[in-house]
Design a protein around this motif. Structure first.
Motif, mmCIF file in Angstrom:
data_model
loop_
_atom_site.group_PDB
_atom_site.id
_atom_site.type_symbol
_atom_site.label_atom_id
_atom_site.label_comp_id
_atom_site.label_asym_id
_atom_site.label_seq_id
_atom_site.Cartn_x
_atom_site.Cartn_y
_atom_site.Cartn_z
ATOM 1 N N LEU A 190 0.821 -1.208 0.000
ATOM 2 C CA LEU A 190 0.000 0.000 0.000
ATOM 3 C C LEU A 190 0.859 1.265 0.000
ATOM 4 C CD1 LEU A 190 -2.901 -0.990 2.446
ATOM 5 C CD2 LEU A 190 -2.873 -1.011 -0.056
ATOM 6 N N LEU A 191 2.062 1.193 0.590
ATOM 7 C CA LEU A 191 2.973 2.331 0.545
ATOM 8 C C LEU A 191 3.347 2.702 -0.887
ATOM 9 C CD1 LEU A 191 5.376 1.486 3.505
ATOM 10 C CD2 LEU A 191 4.116 3.625 3.239
ATOM 11 N N GLN A 192 3.340 1.718 -1.769
ATOM 12 C CA GLN A 192 3.670 1.977 -3.170
ATOM 13 C C GLN A 192 2.495 2.561 -3.943
ATOM 14 O OE1 GLN A 192 5.050 -1.852 -4.582
ATOM 15 N NE2 GLN A 192 7.173 -1.336 -4.083
ATOM 16 N N LEU A 193 1.280 2.447 -3.379
ATOM 17 C CA LEU A 193 0.082 2.824 -4.125
ATOM 18 C C LEU A 193 -0.516 4.159 -3.716
ATOM 19 C CD1 LEU A 193 -1.813 -0.613 -4.235
ATOM 20 C CD2 LEU A 193 -0.049 0.270 -5.782
ATOM 21 N N ARG A 194 -0.274 4.592 -2.469
ATOM 22 C CA ARG A 194 -0.929 5.805 -1.973
ATOM 23 C C ARG A 194 -0.136 6.395 -0.803
ATOM 24 N NH1 ARG A 194 -5.878 5.315 1.872
ATOM 25 N NH2 ARG A 194 -4.630 7.011 2.728
ATOM 26 N N ALA A 228 -9.051 0.196 -7.711
ATOM 27 C CA ALA A 228 -9.880 1.310 -7.254
ATOM 28 C C ALA A 228 -9.165 2.660 -7.405
ATOM 29 C CB ALA A 228 -10.283 1.096 -5.791
ATOM 30 N N LEU A 229 -7.863 2.665 -7.168
ATOM 31 C CA LEU A 229 -7.110 3.921 -7.272
ATOM 32 C C LEU A 229 -6.806 4.296 -8.713
ATOM 33 C CD1 LEU A 229 -4.603 3.486 -4.298
ATOM 34 C CD2 LEU A 229 -6.532 5.071 -4.435
ATOM 35 N N GLY A 230 -6.705 3.309 -9.580
ATOM 36 C CA GLY A 230 -6.507 3.581 -10.999
ATOM 37 C C GLY A 230 -5.250 4.369 -11.302
ATOM 38 N N ASP A 231 -5.397 5.452 -12.087
ATOM 39 C CA ASP A 231 -4.249 6.256 -12.528
ATOM 40 C C ASP A 231 -3.491 6.863 -11.354
ATOM 41 O OD1 ASP A 231 -4.903 5.669 -15.125
ATOM 42 O OD2 ASP A 231 -5.940 7.566 -15.510
ATOM 43 N N ALA A 232 -4.207 7.184 -10.267
ATOM 44 C CA ALA A 232 -3.551 7.778 -9.107
ATOM 45 C C ALA A 232 -2.503 6.833 -8.526
ATOM 46 C CB ALA A 232 -4.585 8.146 -8.046
ATOM 47 N N ALA A 233 -2.811 5.536 -8.534
ATOM 48 C CA ALA A 233 -1.851 4.553 -8.036
ATOM 49 C C ALA A 233 -0.640 4.482 -8.949
ATOM 50 C CB ALA A 233 -2.510 3.188 -7.921
ATOM 51 N N GLN A 234 -0.881 4.501 -10.246
ATOM 52 C CA GLN A 234 0.228 4.437 -11.198
ATOM 53 C C GLN A 234 1.143 5.653 -11.058
ATOM 54 O OE1 GLN A 234 -0.899 4.444 -15.327
ATOM 55 N NE2 GLN A 234 1.089 3.690 -16.006
ATOM 56 N N GLU A 235 0.547 6.819 -10.878
ATOM 57 C CA GLU A 235 1.338 8.037 -10.712
ATOM 58 C C GLU A 235 2.165 7.977 -9.422
ATOM 59 O OE1 GLU A 235 -1.536 11.132 -10.840
ATOM 60 O OE2 GLU A 235 -2.030 10.806 -12.971
ATOM 61 N N HIS A 236 1.549 7.446 -8.346
ATOM 62 C CA HIS A 236 2.275 7.328 -7.079
ATOM 63 C C HIS A 236 3.429 6.342 -7.217
ATOM 64 C CE1 HIS A 236 2.572 7.914 -2.729
ATOM 65 N NE2 HIS A 236 2.835 6.620 -2.636
ATOM 66 N N MET A 237 3.186 5.236 -7.900
ATOM 67 C CA MET A 237 4.238 4.249 -8.134
ATOM 68 C C MET A 237 5.376 4.850 -8.953
ATOM 69 S SD MET A 237 1.760 0.995 -8.971
ATOM 70 C CE MET A 237 3.050 -0.177 -9.325
ATOM 71 N N SER A 238 5.036 5.669 -9.942
ATOM 72 C CA SER A 238 6.038 6.294 -10.803
ATOM 73 C C SER A 238 6.927 7.249 -9.998
ATOM 74 C CB SER A 238 5.353 7.035 -11.947
ATOM 75 O OG SER A 238 6.304 7.671 -12.780
ATOM 76 N N GLY A 284 7.478 7.077 -6.817
ATOM 77 C CA GLY A 284 8.296 6.242 -5.937
ATOM 78 C C GLY A 284 9.496 5.648 -6.660
ATOM 79 N N GLU A 285 9.273 5.163 -7.877
ATOM 80 C CA GLU A 285 10.370 4.602 -8.669
ATOM 81 C C GLU A 285 11.429 5.667 -8.935
ATOM 82 O OE1 GLU A 285 11.098 1.632 -10.098
ATOM 83 O OE2 GLU A 285 9.392 0.486 -9.338
ATOM 84 N N GLY A 286 10.957 6.871 -9.279
ATOM 85 C CA GLY A 286 11.898 7.950 -9.562
ATOM 86 C C GLY A 286 12.733 8.308 -8.363
ATOM 87 N N THR A 287 12.082 8.340 -7.188
ATOM 88 C CA THR A 287 12.817 8.653 -5.971
ATOM 89 C C THR A 287 13.828 7.571 -5.632
ATOM 90 O OG1 THR A 287 10.891 9.863 -5.094
ATOM 91 C CG2 THR A 287 12.557 9.150 -3.511
ATOM 92 N N ALA A 288 13.425 6.323 -5.776
ATOM 93 C CA ALA A 288 14.315 5.214 -5.465
ATOM 94 C C ALA A 288 15.542 5.206 -6.385
ATOM 95 C CB ALA A 288 13.565 3.891 -5.585
ATOM 96 N N LYS A 289 15.322 5.497 -7.655
ATOM 97 C CA LYS A 289 16.446 5.524 -8.604
ATOM 98 C C LYS A 289 17.383 6.688 -8.275
ATOM 99 C CE LYS A 289 14.084 3.255 -12.461
ATOM 100 N NZ LYS A 289 13.525 3.425 -13.835
ATOM 101 N N ALA A 290 16.808 7.817 -7.885
ATOM 102 C CA ALA A 290 17.634 8.979 -7.555
ATOM 103 C C ALA A 290 18.521 8.684 -6.335
ATOM 104 C CB ALA A 290 16.754 10.186 -7.290
ATOM 105 N N LEU A 291 18.037 7.844 -5.456
ATOM 106 C CA LEU A 291 18.791 7.495 -4.243
ATOM 107 C C LEU A 291 19.654 6.252 -4.426
ATOM 108 C CD1 LEU A 291 15.972 8.107 -1.580
ATOM 109 C CD2 LEU A 291 17.956 9.583 -2.073
ATOM 110 N N GLY A 292 19.581 5.645 -5.612
ATOM 111 C CA GLY A 292 20.368 4.452 -5.883
ATOM 112 C C GLY A 292 19.880 3.226 -5.154
ATOM 113 N N LEU A 293 18.560 3.198 -4.825
ATOM 114 C CA LEU A 293 18.017 2.064 -4.073
ATOM 115 C C LEU A 293 17.618 0.911 -4.986
ATOM 116 C CD1 LEU A 293 15.800 4.039 -1.523
ATOM 117 C CD2 LEU A 293 18.117 3.124 -1.204
ATOM 118 N N TYR A 294 17.276 1.223 -6.225
ATOM 119 C CA TYR A 294 16.899 0.166 -7.179
ATOM 120 C C TYR A 294 17.933 0.102 -8.287
ATOM 121 C CZ TYR A 294 12.173 0.248 -5.112
ATOM 122 O OH TYR A 294 11.104 0.202 -4.253
#
Length: 291
Positions: free
Chosen positions: A164-168, A269-279, A281-291
């Motif tokens: 859920l942290l990845q979705l909202r 249920a969250l639809g596009d909002a979940a995808q945007e939140h995931m995106s 999160g991915e960007g932040t993780a890459k910026a920090l070198g976590l993924y």
């Protein structure tokens, strides 16, 4: 003996509520509000507390499949024994103590059959309205989500929370430390949703937590087993799983299947909002070198 065949009496009551008359629903609410102790009172006392006649209480027991009120109470007594079962007592009760070493192929086949049947039975008994209610609460982004569990069920709580942290936003795994947990709960209120995982042997501290959230106007989603945690008496949504004891340890596989189904429902249920939140999160993780 009659009844619901498997699981708890409370679960049978919840499933049959839609079939009950208004008077019988009053009996159901009284029994669930102080479950299971209320069920051991006399027919006359239950009728008085419910504001109905004694025959109504008897008709309600019959609707659940019991041939009499004594049979209803016997089912409750047997359920209490099951609720208190420990791995040590189940070691004997399941016949595990007498098993000799068996071929690994037999273990594989037995596990596949048992676990598959448990998941099928769990989904067959899961009320769609309750599942939808849980998904709706978790997808309501104005609410703060608090997630916790017990000694073993805490693993499921963390699994759900990480998804859920990845979705909202505003998702919190309750910390174990007393100071940290107190600080997180101090500001609790009507917008809180507590998701709590509780399986036998149930943990009193989790019931206290659920009661606190309810007292403050929040909502409680309970994920539990077929015998139902005492938290079911105060929860807004109860999602039980079916896992018949075939070894000293109850399987958490059916509960994991329910958890993953909830995650999928929230994602839809969250639809596009979940995808945007995931995106993000991915960007932040890459910026920090976590993924």
């Amino acid at each position: 003996m009659g009844g619901n065949g498997s699981g708890s009496v409370a679960e049978a009551i919840r499933r049959r509520l839609g079939e009950c008359s208004p008077a019988e629903r009053k009996v159901a609410r009284v029994l669930l509000a102080a479950y299971p102790s209320a069920g051991f009172e006399t027919v006359a006392k239950i009728a008085e507390r419910s504001g109905v006649s004694a025959p109504t209480v008897l008709r309600f027991a019959a609707r659940l499949g019991y041939r009499g009120f004594s049979e209803f109470q016997q089912a409750l007594r047997e359920e209490l024994e099951q609720r208190d079962a420990s791995p040590l007592s189940l070691y004997k009760a399941t016949g595990f103590a007498g098993r000799a070493d068996s071929p690994v192929e037999e273990l594989l086949n037995s596990s596949a059959e048992t676990l598959s049947a448990s998941v099928r039975d769990t989904f067959a008994a899961l009320p769609p309205d309750d599942l939808q209610h849980a998904i709706g609460l978790l997808a309501e982004t104005k609410r703060r989500l608090l997630i916790t569990g017990g000694r073993f069920s805490g693993l499921h709580a963390r699994y759900l929370g990480l998804h859920l942290l990845q979705l909202r936003t505003d998702v919190h795994l309750l910390p174990d430390g007393a100071v940290e947990r107190t600080a997180m709960l101090t500001e609790g209120g009507k917008r809180d949703v507590l998701v709590v995982f509780d399986f036998r042997r149930y943990e009193p501290a989790l019931l206290d937590l659920a009661r606190l959230v309810v007292k403050r106007g929040g909502k409680v989603i309970l994920v539990t087993d077929a015998w139902l945690s005492p938290i079911s008496a105060v929860a807004d949504v109860v999602l039980p799983s079916q896992a018949p004891a075939t070894t000293p340890y109850d399987s958490l596989v059916p509960a994991l299947a329910v958890t993953e189904t909830v995650v999928t429902g929230v994602l839809e249920a969250l639809g596009d909002a979940a995808q945007e939140h995931m995106s993000r999160g991915e960007g932040t993780a890459k910026a920090l070198g976590l993924y």
